[in-house]
Design an enzyme around this catalytic site. Sequence first.
Site, mmCIF file in Angstrom:
data_model
loop_
_atom_site.group_PDB
_atom_site.id
_atom_site.type_symbol
_atom_site.label_atom_id
_atom_site.label_comp_id
_atom_site.label_asym_id
_atom_site.label_seq_id
_atom_site.Cartn_x
_atom_site.Cartn_y
_atom_site.Cartn_z
ATOM 1 N N ASP A 170 109.080 98.735 -9.798
ATOM 2 C CA ASP A 170 109.318 97.112 -9.072
ATOM 3 C C ASP A 170 108.804 97.616 -7.285
ATOM 4 O O ASP A 170 109.563 96.876 -6.372
ATOM 5 C CB ASP A 170 110.120 96.248 -9.108
ATOM 6 C CG ASP A 170 109.842 95.507 -10.886
ATOM 7 O OD1 ASP A 170 109.930 95.819 -11.420
ATOM 8 O OD2 ASP A 170 111.098 94.752 -10.656
ATOM 9 N N ASP A 191 107.176 98.738 -13.717
ATOM 10 C CA ASP A 191 106.143 97.864 -13.196
ATOM 11 C C ASP A 191 105.931 97.531 -12.180
ATOM 12 O O ASP A 191 106.634 96.851 -11.283
ATOM 13 C CB ASP A 191 107.182 96.567 -13.983
ATOM 14 C CG ASP A 191 107.470 95.959 -15.219
ATOM 15 O OD1 ASP A 191 106.640 96.877 -16.402
ATOM 16 O OD2 ASP A 191 108.293 95.460 -15.263
#
Length: 340
Positions: A170, A191
């Site tokens: 992230d 991600d």
Amino acid sequence: MQCLFAFVLILLLLCFGFCESFECKSGAGHRSGVAYTIWVDQSGKGEFKSVQQAIDSVPCNNNKWIRIYISPGIFREKVTIPADKPCIFLEGSGSRLTIIEWDDHKCTSDSATFSSYPDNIVAKGISFKNIYNIPPVVLEGKNSVVPALAARIYGDKSAFYSCGFFGLQDTLWDVEGRHYFYGCYIEGGIDFIFGSGQSIYESCQVNFTLGKYAPQYPEGYITAQGRSSSDDPSGFVFKTCAFVGTGKTYLGRAYGAYSRVIIYRSMMSDIIVPSGWDAWDYVHQEGNLVYEEANCRGAGANTSGRVPWMKKLGASQLHQFVRRSYIDKEGWIDKLPIKS
């Protein structure tokens, strides 16, 4: 009656001031000018020694571009631009010289080293790092990878030039709004470019590092785009970018039921898994997902093994996304106080 009239007049003036505050005034010429510059220098040569102190000094609801110049150095601090402080131009001395870093690893909503909430924000020549996962902490004999954000960007009309974003999971939360990333470096493993932003990433280097820092994971994911409906304008567009790194990764997985990622004229190394994309929690809804690769090259750009539901947009459809007008119909990028 006079009191009522005065009250209405005050409301109108307040409303006008609020609306104007989010439209940074231009200086002479086509490109916006800077009203004044604040200097941040750790040795004490500038007005402030920390980036946050400089931001705190900017007037609330400011409507003129204020430049905060940041000298070379590693600034160990969490930095937040509040929603009522638009029109800030953060300029570092180069992404290898000016570094803002922290090592928070709480929940996604508050672990970011850098958070930007208002519209009309520009940054150039700065690296934003969350070093918690670099390298990962060893727990129970294994490298533990957890969300640890380098940056989260909320406001509309935000642009980043020659900036670096460093993390592992992230890294960059492209939350919402129209954003432009030019010549940036973004690294991570899971991600690490995610959110519901309507963004163009142009001439950026995307470096996949999961194989370097946590090789026990069989593969990672570069994007997790969160478009939620068919009329949601959001999507990530990667134009003339380079996808490199260590290990194996998907180009992305669906963070929303209508997730949209378009990769155009970019180079992909052999890090990309053949199938390319993952529906994640939206299996059997793949027809709503928009994943497109057009005119790409490199060992990872072979689309013969891609998922059968990957989109193939026509030329006119594709141009709607790869042109700057996708995020900039009114010309806000050309009015920024910066030369790309």
